[in-house]
Design an enzyme around this catalytic site. Structure first.
Site, mmCIF file in Angstrom:
data_model
loop_
_atom_site.group_PDB
_atom_site.id
_atom_site.type_symbol
_atom_site.label_atom_id
_atom_site.label_comp_id
_atom_site.label_asym_id
_atom_site.label_seq_id
_atom_site.Cartn_x
_atom_site.Cartn_y
_atom_site.Cartn_z
ATOM 1 C CB ALA A 243 30.678 89.263 24.973
ATOM 2 N NE ARG A 244 35.965 92.965 21.826
ATOM 3 C CZ ARG A 244 36.404 93.298 23.042
ATOM 4 N NH1 ARG A 244 35.544 93.588 23.996
ATOM 5 N NH2 ARG A 244 37.688 93.349 23.302
ATOM 6 C CD GLU A 273 31.741 99.427 21.855
ATOM 7 O OE1 GLU A 273 32.844 99.826 22.264
ATOM 8 O OE2 GLU A 273 31.193 98.400 22.259
ATOM 9 C CG HIS A 291 33.476 98.599 25.722
ATOM 10 N ND1 HIS A 291 33.736 98.222 24.427
ATOM 11 C CD2 HIS A 291 34.064 97.655 26.505
ATOM 12 C CE1 HIS A 291 34.462 97.123 24.419
ATOM 13 N NE2 HIS A 291 34.668 96.749 25.671
ATOM 14 C CB ALA A 294 37.986 95.837 31.706
#
Ligand code: NAD
Length: 316
Positions: A243-244, A273, A291, A294
């Protein structure tokens, strides 16, 4: 009209924009030079992913700018309300990457269920000399079928993840303070569909029931998973955070891994990050990706086309 795609843009988006008469710049301009670059080149649309930040300095000082576009979901790198208050359009592509993130969650889950992160680290070094030792070390794999997947956050990505889990024969339990139930359609290659109704339950019950837990919430001020939540989980459960960074307390997670309370975890996102803590990078019980939730060609194509059509709708 100039579009600056500062964190890149898929070909599908470039082609659609150029066909509509836009000029697309793919230069990656350093954060501290963005204001000057936008003004000198009279950039009308600034497209970013998660790397470039669009804060008040840009919003206040770039009069040519009309649209800020985020390729993807979370807009925490953009001062969205401030920009809208100043009359700028802020757009994103909320649905484009749901399936890609869900598949990455399962890449991690299958991996940690069968020791792939460790085996991939050790096979190149010792696969030849200690094959039997490694075979024994990684012999206690588990199957996902029949296990319970707990989801915290049952929006687009949570539901896409649930569909894969259901297809695999997992039980799915979910918590979301804003969603009571979801009607999921599992579509198959031959146009058959199966329908599932999943009612959400309390966070506490999800934590207690999950063999594998996956988080799909937006960035927030407080940790969603910290020591208190980890204590509620089954001994030997596994966690995925795609998610984050900052949704899972990394210090508490490492402690839980060291105690064996949590058997394994997977992280695609990090509190720091792009410089994650070395204690995470070196931890043998963590499956790690930089990350890339996507980052599939298909998702980037969908993002490109969706952004282009929104830009064309607004400006043409
Ligand atoms: N790893 C990656 O590359 C990547 C890619 C895309 C998105 N993401 C992350 O995934 C997140 C989820 O995306 P989405 O498209 O499913 O968003 P979404 O808005 O469709 O769903 C998020 C859900 O979380 C729920 N929620 C909010 N706070 C919660 C809490 N404290 N506990 C439980 N549920 C809570 C909301 O009610 C909502 O239903 C994004 O915000 C983004 O941070 C990561």
């Amino acid at each position: 009209m100039k579009v600056l795609a500062n964190d890149g843009l898929a070909k599908s988006g470039i082609v659609a924009l150029e066909e509509a008469g836009f000029e697309v710049e793919l230069t990656t301009v350093a954060q501290d030079q963005l204001v000057d670059y936008i003004n000198e080149n009279k950039v009308v649309v600034l497209l970013v992913r998660s790397a470039t930040k669009v804060r008040t300095d840009i919003i206040d000082n770039c009069p040519s700018l009309k649209i800020i576009g985020r390729g993807g979901v979370g807009m925490d790198n953009i001062d969205v309300e401030y920009a809208r208050g100043k009359g700028l359009h802020v757009i994103n592509t909320p649905a484009a990457s749901s399936h890609s993130v869900a598949e990455l969650v399962f890449a991690h889950l299958f991996g940690i269920a069968r020791f792939l992160p460790q085996a991939n680290r050790e096979m190149p070094l010792e696969g030849e000399s200690k094959f039997k030792v490694l075979k024994k070390a990684y012999a206690k794999g588990v199957e996902l079928r029949g296990k319970t997947l707990g989801l915290i956050g049952f929006g687009r990505i949570g539901q896409a993840t649930a569909k894969i889990a259901l297809g695999l024969g997992m039980k799915v339990v979910a918590f979301d303070p804003f969603i009571d139930a979801a009607h999921l359609e599992l579509e198959f290659f031959d146009h058959q569909s199966l329908f599932f109704e999943i009612n959400t339950i309390s966070k506490e019950d999800v934590l207690k029931e999950a063999d594998f837990l996956s988080l799909h919430v937006p960035a927030q001020k407080e940790y969603v998973i910290s020591t208190k939540e980890l204590e509620l989980m089954k001994d030997g459960a596994c966690i995925v955070n795609a998610a984050r960074g900052g949704v899972v307390d990394e210090v508490a997670l490492v402690e839980a891994l060291e105690k064996g309370k949590i058997a394994k975890a997977a992280l695609d996102v990090f509190e720091k990050e792009p410089t994650p803590e070395v204690q995470l990078l070196m931890n043998p019980n963590l499956s790690l990706t930089p990350h890339i939730g996507a980052a599939t060609g298909e998702a980037q194509d969908r993002i490109g086309t969706e952004l282009a059509s929104q830009i064309i709708d607004i400006l043409k």
